[in-house]
Design a protein around this motif. Structure first.
Motif, PDB file in Angstrom:
ATOM      1  N   TYR A 168       4.157   6.020 -14.936  1.00  0.00           N
ATOM      2  CA  TYR A 168       5.171   6.163 -15.983  1.00  0.00           C
ATOM      3  C   TYR A 168       4.712   5.517 -17.296  1.00  0.00           C
ATOM      4  O   TYR A 168       4.898   6.077 -18.373  1.00  0.00           O
ATOM      5  CB  TYR A 168       6.486   5.554 -15.504  1.00  0.00           C
ATOM      6  N   ALA A 169       4.068   4.374 -17.207  1.00  0.00           N
ATOM      7  CA  ALA A 169       3.614   3.645 -18.396  1.00  0.00           C
ATOM      8  C   ALA A 169       2.561   4.422 -19.183  1.00  0.00           C
ATOM      9  O   ALA A 169       2.423   4.231 -20.391  1.00  0.00           O
ATOM     10  CB  ALA A 169       3.072   2.283 -17.995  1.00  0.00           C
ATOM     11  N   ARG A 170       1.824   5.288 -18.535  1.00  0.00           N
ATOM     12  CA  ARG A 170       0.770   6.053 -19.221  1.00  0.00           C
ATOM     13  C   ARG A 170       1.321   7.222 -20.028  1.00  0.00           C
ATOM     14  O   ARG A 170       0.596   7.831 -20.804  1.00  0.00           O
ATOM     15  CB  ARG A 170      -0.264   6.539 -18.221  1.00  0.00           C
ATOM     16  N   GLU A 171       2.579   7.546 -19.805  1.00  0.00           N
ATOM     17  CA  GLU A 171       3.261   8.602 -20.553  1.00  0.00           C
ATOM     18  C   GLU A 171       2.525   9.939 -20.523  1.00  0.00           C
ATOM     19  O   GLU A 171       2.432  10.642 -21.537  1.00  0.00           O
ATOM     20  CB  GLU A 171       3.503   8.157 -22.000  1.00  0.00           C
ATOM     21  N   ILE A 172       1.999  10.305 -19.361  1.00  0.00           N
ATOM     22  CA  ILE A 172       1.329  11.609 -19.236  1.00  0.00           C
ATOM     23  C   ILE A 172       2.110  12.578 -18.358  1.00  0.00           C
ATOM     24  O   ILE A 172       1.738  13.740 -18.261  1.00  0.00           O
ATOM     25  CB  ILE A 172      -0.112  11.470 -18.702  1.00  0.00           C
ATOM     26  N   THR A 173       3.160  12.115 -17.711  1.00  0.00           N
ATOM     27  CA  THR A 173       3.952  12.985 -16.857  1.00  0.00           C
ATOM     28  C   THR A 173       5.231  13.405 -17.565  1.00  0.00           C
ATOM     29  O   THR A 173       5.843  12.619 -18.280  1.00  0.00           O
ATOM     30  CB  THR A 173       4.327  12.293 -15.528  1.00  0.00           C
ATOM     31  N   SER A 174       5.627  14.654 -17.354  1.00  0.00           N
ATOM     32  CA  SER A 174       6.914  15.078 -17.901  1.00  0.00           C
ATOM     33  C   SER A 174       8.022  14.744 -16.901  1.00  0.00           C
ATOM     34  O   SER A 174       9.158  14.511 -17.292  1.00  0.00           O
ATOM     35  CB  SER A 174       6.915  16.571 -18.225  1.00  0.00           C
ATOM     36  N   GLU A 175       7.664  14.697 -15.609  1.00  0.00           N
ATOM     37  CA  GLU A 175       8.612  14.334 -14.556  1.00  0.00           C
ATOM     38  C   GLU A 175       7.855  13.596 -13.458  1.00  0.00           C
ATOM     39  O   GLU A 175       6.706  13.911 -13.182  1.00  0.00           O
ATOM     40  CB  GLU A 175       9.281  15.584 -13.971  1.00  0.00           C
ATOM     41  N   LEU A 176       8.518  12.640 -12.836  1.00  0.00           N
ATOM     42  CA  LEU A 176       7.921  11.867 -11.744  1.00  0.00           C
ATOM     43  C   LEU A 176       8.986  11.623 -10.693  1.00  0.00           C
ATOM     44  O   LEU A 176      10.060  11.113 -11.009  1.00  0.00           O
ATOM     45  CB  LEU A 176       7.366  10.539 -12.259  1.00  0.00           C
ATOM     46  N   TYR A 177       8.700  12.000  -9.461  1.00  0.00           N
ATOM     47  CA  TYR A 177       9.664  11.897  -8.369  1.00  0.00           C
ATOM     48  C   TYR A 177       9.088  11.129  -7.191  1.00  0.00           C
ATOM     49  O   TYR A 177       7.898  11.235  -6.905  1.00  0.00           O
ATOM     50  CB  TYR A 177      10.050  13.287  -7.850  1.00  0.00           C
ATOM     51  N   SER A 178       9.947  10.428  -6.487  1.00  0.00           N
ATOM     52  CA  SER A 178       9.627   9.865  -5.183  1.00  0.00           C
ATOM     53  C   SER A 178       9.927  10.964  -4.167  1.00  0.00           C
ATOM     54  O   SER A 178      10.939  11.658  -4.293  1.00  0.00           O
ATOM     55  CB  SER A 178      10.510   8.639  -4.924  1.00  0.00           C
ATOM     56  N   THR A 179       9.041  11.131  -3.194  1.00  0.00           N
ATOM     57  CA  THR A 179       9.216  12.221  -2.232  1.00  0.00           C
ATOM     58  C   THR A 179       9.073  11.715  -0.795  1.00  0.00           C
ATOM     59  O   THR A 179       8.521  10.642  -0.555  1.00  0.00           O
ATOM     60  CB  THR A 179       8.177  13.335  -2.468  1.00  0.00           C
ATOM     61  N   SER A 180       9.543  12.528   0.128  1.00  0.00           N
ATOM     62  CA  SER A 180       9.332  12.244   1.550  1.00  0.00           C
ATOM     63  C   SER A 180       8.168  13.109   2.029  1.00  0.00           C
ATOM     64  O   SER A 180       7.750  14.041   1.350  1.00  0.00           O
ATOM     65  CB  SER A 180      10.598  12.578   2.349  1.00  0.00           C
ATOM     66  N   GLY A 181       7.633  12.777   3.183  1.00  0.00           N
ATOM     67  CA  GLY A 181       6.543  13.574   3.728  1.00  0.00           C
ATOM     68  C   GLY A 181       5.210  12.869   3.633  1.00  0.00           C
ATOM     69  O   GLY A 181       5.124  11.653   3.614  1.00  0.00           O
ATOM     70  N   ASP A 182       4.146  13.660   3.514  1.00  0.00           N
ATOM     71  CA  ASP A 182       2.782  13.127   3.521  1.00  0.00           C
ATOM     72  C   ASP A 182       2.414  12.385   2.239  1.00  0.00           C
ATOM     73  O   ASP A 182       1.487  11.588   2.231  1.00  0.00           O
ATOM     74  CB  ASP A 182       1.769  14.250   3.737  1.00  0.00           C
ATOM     75  N   TYR A 183       3.115  12.668   1.152  1.00  0.00           N
ATOM     76  CA  TYR A 183       2.819  12.031  -0.133  1.00  0.00           C
ATOM     77  C   TYR A 183       4.047  11.277  -0.612  1.00  0.00           C
ATOM     78  O   TYR A 183       5.176  11.592  -0.240  1.00  0.00           O
ATOM     79  CB  TYR A 183       2.373  13.072  -1.164  1.00  0.00           C
ATOM     80  N   ASP A 184       3.836  10.273  -1.439  1.00  0.00           N
ATOM     81  CA  ASP A 184       4.915   9.388  -1.881  1.00  0.00           C
ATOM     82  C   ASP A 184       5.501   9.755  -3.232  1.00  0.00           C
ATOM     83  O   ASP A 184       6.677   9.503  -3.489  1.00  0.00           O
ATOM     84  CB  ASP A 184       4.388   7.944  -1.957  1.00  0.00           C
ATOM     85  N   LEU A 185       4.681  10.325  -4.113  1.00  0.00           N
ATOM     86  CA  LEU A 185       5.119  10.639  -5.467  1.00  0.00           C
ATOM     87  C   LEU A 185       4.710  12.063  -5.824  1.00  0.00           C
ATOM     88  O   LEU A 185       3.685  12.569  -5.354  1.00  0.00           O
ATOM     89  CB  LEU A 185       4.493   9.679  -6.484  1.00  0.00           C
ATOM     90  N   LEU A 186       5.517  12.679  -6.685  1.00  0.00           N
ATOM     91  CA  LEU A 186       5.206  14.004  -7.211  1.00  0.00           C
ATOM     92  C   LEU A 186       5.330  13.943  -8.725  1.00  0.00           C
ATOM     93  O   LEU A 186       6.388  13.590  -9.256  1.00  0.00           O
ATOM     94  CB  LEU A 186       6.166  15.055  -6.659  1.00  0.00           C
ATOM     95  N   ALA A 187       4.240  14.255  -9.414  1.00  0.00           N
ATOM     96  CA  ALA A 187       4.215  14.213 -10.870  1.00  0.00           C
ATOM     97  C   ALA A 187       4.001  15.611 -11.428  1.00  0.00           C
ATOM     98  O   ALA A 187       3.159  16.375 -10.932  1.00  0.00           O
ATOM     99  CB  ALA A 187       3.089  13.298 -11.349  1.00  0.00           C
ATOM    100  N   LYS A 188       4.769  15.934 -12.449  1.00  0.00           N
ATOM    101  CA  LYS A 188       4.564  17.176 -13.194  1.00  0.00           C
ATOM    102  C   LYS A 188       3.847  16.792 -14.482  1.00  0.00           C
ATOM    103  O   LYS A 188       4.347  15.969 -15.253  1.00  0.00           O
ATOM    104  CB  LYS A 188       5.901  17.831 -13.509  1.00  0.00           C
ATOM    105  N   VAL A 189       2.669  17.370 -14.687  1.00  0.00           N
ATOM    106  CA  VAL A 189       1.827  16.990 -15.820  1.00  0.00           C
ATOM    107  C   VAL A 189       1.428  18.246 -16.591  1.00  0.00           C
ATOM    108  O   VAL A 189       1.043  19.256 -15.996  1.00  0.00           O
ATOM    109  CB  VAL A 189       0.548  16.258 -15.330  1.00  0.00           C
ATOM    110  N   TYR A 190       1.532  18.170 -17.900  1.00  0.00           N
ATOM    111  CA  TYR A 190       1.046  19.238 -18.773  1.00  0.00           C
ATOM    112  C   TYR A 190      -0.292  18.801 -19.353  1.00  0.00           C
ATOM    113  O   TYR A 190      -0.376  17.799 -20.051  1.00  0.00           O
ATOM    114  CB  TYR A 190       2.048  19.525 -19.892  1.00  0.00           C
ATOM    115  N   ILE A 191      -1.319  19.566 -19.037  1.00  0.00           N
ATOM    116  CA  ILE A 191      -2.671  19.233 -19.465  1.00  0.00           C
ATOM    117  C   ILE A 191      -3.039  20.138 -20.640  1.00  0.00           C
ATOM    118  O   ILE A 191      -2.856  21.358 -20.570  1.00  0.00           O
ATOM    119  CB  ILE A 191      -3.654  19.410 -18.294  1.00  0.00           C
ATOM    120  N   PRO A 192      -3.548  19.560 -21.723  1.00  0.00           N
ATOM    121  CA  PRO A 192      -3.935  20.376 -22.872  1.00  0.00           C
ATOM    122  C   PRO A 192      -4.907  21.489 -22.475  1.00  0.00           C
ATOM    123  O   PRO A 192      -5.783  21.302 -21.627  1.00  0.00           O
ATOM    124  CB  PRO A 192      -4.608  19.372 -23.815  1.00  0.00           C
ATOM    125  N   LYS A 193      -4.749  22.660 -23.100  1.00  0.00           N
ATOM    126  CA  LYS A 193      -5.555  23.842 -22.762  1.00  0.00           C
ATOM    127  C   LYS A 193      -7.056  23.599 -22.835  1.00  0.00           C
ATOM    128  O   LYS A 193      -7.817  24.138 -22.048  1.00  0.00           O
ATOM    129  CB  LYS A 193      -5.210  24.993 -23.703  1.00  0.00           C
TER     130      LYS A 193
END
Length: 78
Positions: free
Chosen positions: A23-48
């Motif tokens: 969150y501090a890096r300000e590169i994600t548009s959304e960040l979620y805690s998730t259940s299952g095999d992974y702990d976090l889910l980040a939505k990131v927009y990467i420059p073209k």
């Protein structure tokens, strides 16, 4: 911009620390805690003009206590 979803598996007991660092890096548009095999889910927009893998490695995966990641590339929205 290229939209990607990045799942992160954290070392046990370190999820909140990793989430705060992401969150501090300000590169994600959304960040979620998730259940299952992974702990976090980040939505990131990467420059073209950026290489997706290098961008993720340089801006996200150097955060301590990340054990593994899974990146899902997106294509055209419907």
């Amino acid at each position: 911009m290229n939209c990607v979803f990045i799942q992160l598996r954290c070392k046990p007991g370190k999820t909140y620390e990793v989430a705060e660092a992401v969150y501090a890096r300000e590169i994600t548009s959304e960040l979620y805690s998730t259940s299952g095999d992974y702990d976090l889910l980040a939505k990131v927009y990467i420059p073209k003009d950026e290489d997706v893998g290098k961008y993720i490695n340089d801006h996200l995966l150097d955060i301590p206590n990340i054990e593994r990641s899974l990146t899902t590339l997106t294509f055209r929205a419907f």
